[in-house]
Design an enzyme around this catalytic site. Sequence first.
Site, PDB file in Angstrom:
ATOM      1  N   ARG A  65    -114.495   9.645  16.252  1.00 21.40           N
ATOM      2  CA  ARG A  65    -114.658   8.732  16.349  1.00 21.40           C
ATOM      3  C   ARG A  65    -115.667   8.488  17.063  1.00 21.40           C
ATOM      4  O   ARG A  65    -116.287   7.394  17.415  1.00 21.40           O
ATOM      5  CB  ARG A  65    -113.450   8.053  17.198  1.00 21.40           C
ATOM      6  CG  ARG A  65    -111.718   7.774  16.570  1.00 21.40           C
ATOM      7  CD  ARG A  65    -110.906   6.736  17.889  1.00 21.40           C
ATOM      8  NE  ARG A  65    -109.970   8.087  17.701  1.00 21.40           N
ATOM      9  CZ  ARG A  65    -109.202   7.813  19.260  1.00 21.40           C
ATOM     10  NH1 ARG A  65    -109.482   7.358  19.784  1.00 21.40           N
ATOM     11  NH2 ARG A  65    -108.220   8.826  19.249  1.00 21.40           N
ATOM     12  N   GLU A 102    -105.338  15.812  25.170  1.00 19.27           N
ATOM     13  CA  GLU A 102    -104.187  15.417  26.244  1.00 19.27           C
ATOM     14  C   GLU A 102    -102.935  16.020  25.080  1.00 19.27           C
ATOM     15  O   GLU A 102    -101.889  16.043  25.680  1.00 19.27           O
ATOM     16  CB  GLU A 102    -105.052  14.103  25.645  1.00 19.27           C
ATOM     17  CG  GLU A 102    -104.009  13.229  27.468  1.00 19.27           C
ATOM     18  CD  GLU A 102    -103.942  11.755  26.928  1.00 19.27           C
ATOM     19  OE1 GLU A 102    -104.995  11.466  26.432  1.00 19.27           O
ATOM     20  OE2 GLU A 102    -102.790  11.168  27.749  1.00 19.27           O
TER      21      GLU A 102
HETATM   22  O1  LIG Z   1    -111.092  14.064  26.634  1.00 20.66           O
HETATM   23  P1  LIG Z   1    -110.219  14.476  25.616  1.00 20.66           P
HETATM   24  O2  LIG Z   1    -109.020  14.660  26.773  1.00 20.66           O
HETATM   25  O3  LIG Z   1    -110.490  15.823  24.824  1.00 20.66           O
HETATM   26  O4  LIG Z   1    -110.005  13.556  24.559  1.00 20.66           O
HETATM   27  C1  LIG Z   1    -110.603  12.942  24.006  1.00 20.66           C
HETATM   28  C2  LIG Z   1    -110.450  13.245  22.211  1.00 20.66           C
HETATM   29  O5  LIG Z   1    -109.544  12.609  21.885  1.00 20.66           O
HETATM   30  C3  LIG Z   1    -109.587  11.676  20.822  1.00 20.66           C
HETATM   31  O6  LIG Z   1    -109.807  11.790  19.406  1.00 20.66           O
HETATM   32  P2  LIG Z   1    -108.672  13.263  18.820  1.00 20.66           P
HETATM   33  O7  LIG Z   1    -108.909  14.724  18.837  1.00 20.66           O
HETATM   34  O8  LIG Z   1    -107.854  11.849  18.139  1.00 20.66           O
HETATM   35  O9  LIG Z   1    -108.744  12.724  16.912  1.00 20.66           O
HETATM   36  P3  LIG Z   1    -110.162  11.183  16.617  1.00 20.66           P
HETATM   37  O10 LIG Z   1    -111.389  11.006  17.133  1.00 20.66           O
HETATM   38  O11 LIG Z   1    -109.697  12.140  14.765  1.00 20.66           O
HETATM   39  O12 LIG Z   1    -108.361  10.838  16.010  1.00 20.66           O
HETATM   40  C4  LIG Z   1    -110.995  10.463  21.391  1.00 20.66           C
HETATM   41  O13 LIG Z   1    -111.660  10.770  19.802  1.00 20.66           O
HETATM   42  C5  LIG Z   1    -111.054  11.912  21.654  1.00 20.66           C
HETATM   43  O14 LIG Z   1    -112.219  12.796  20.642  1.00 20.66           O
HETATM   44  N1  LIG Z   2    -104.749   8.053  26.054  1.00 20.16           N
HETATM   45  C1  LIG Z   2    -105.872   8.181  24.771  1.00 20.16           C
HETATM   46  N2  LIG Z   2    -105.838   6.793  23.530  1.00 20.16           N
HETATM   47  C2  LIG Z   2    -106.938   6.104  23.218  1.00 20.16           C
HETATM   48  N3  LIG Z   2    -107.222   8.292  22.566  1.00 20.16           N
HETATM   49  C3  LIG Z   2    -107.440   9.595  23.027  1.00 20.16           C
HETATM   50  N4  LIG Z   2    -107.764   9.916  23.292  1.00 20.16           N
HETATM   51  C4  LIG Z   2    -107.174  11.547  24.137  1.00 20.16           C
HETATM   52  N5  LIG Z   2    -106.460  10.793  24.505  1.00 20.16           N
HETATM   53  C5  LIG Z   2    -105.806   9.061  24.651  1.00 20.16           C
END
Ligand SMILES: O=P(O)(O)OC[C@H]1O[C@H](OP(=O)(O)OP(=O)(O)O)[C@H](O)[C@@H]1O
Ligand SMILES: Nc1ncnc2[nH]cnc12
Length: 179
Positions: A65, A102
Amino acid sequence: MQNAINCEPLKDLVRTVPDFPKPGILFYDITTLLKDKAGFAQMIDALAAHYIGKDVDLILGIEARGFIFGPAMAYRLNAGFVPVRKPKKLPAPTAKVTYDLEYGSDSLEIHLDAIEPGQRVVIVDDLLATGGTMQATVQLVKQLGGEIAGLAFAVELDFLRGRQKFAEYDVFSLLHYSE
Ligand SMILES: O=P(O)(O)OC[C@H]1O[C@H](OP(=O)(O)OP(=O)(O)O)[C@H](O)[C@@H]1O
Ligand SMILES: Nc1ncnc2[nH]cnc12
């Protein structure tokens, strides 16, 4: 200029989805904001505005993202864009780091030649939760000798206190959620 544009109304465009991707997680879905042309433009303008005059060489976007925001910000700031990718996606030699999320764990990679030592880098992602993803990316930037000019997020989940991991950096988030 610190967030001079009032971005609070953009919160109305963020959808929350309970129990995604697993029970107990409230997911902050930005796709509803992205598809709103005025909302998307305001968000990019406000994110980029924070770095005007701060000599930014590169915007790093974190897969997936962060790729939505990074290139648009780089264009606005006349900076280059560097993708930080999930494993085995980058073709040339990489540095790699593994981190906790998370809701699980993951790894990220960057091309070894993506940053020249001393270049000023802003790392951008859509959302700050625990901060594990950003912390891992900060490690990659340091390993390559980059100077961190800032950490940028569209959304910050204040209650997870991810910001505490980055006391020495300029952390800038547009939209804050307290629960
Ligand atoms: O602060 P944190 O606890 O590390 O969480 C935040 C991260 O989690 C999500 O990514 P995700 O790993 O779900 O991957 P994506 O962007 O590929 O969906 C979001 O886009 C951040 O990169
Ligand atoms: N609660 C949440 N919503 C969207 N993106 C996330 N990435 C990690 N935690 C998330």
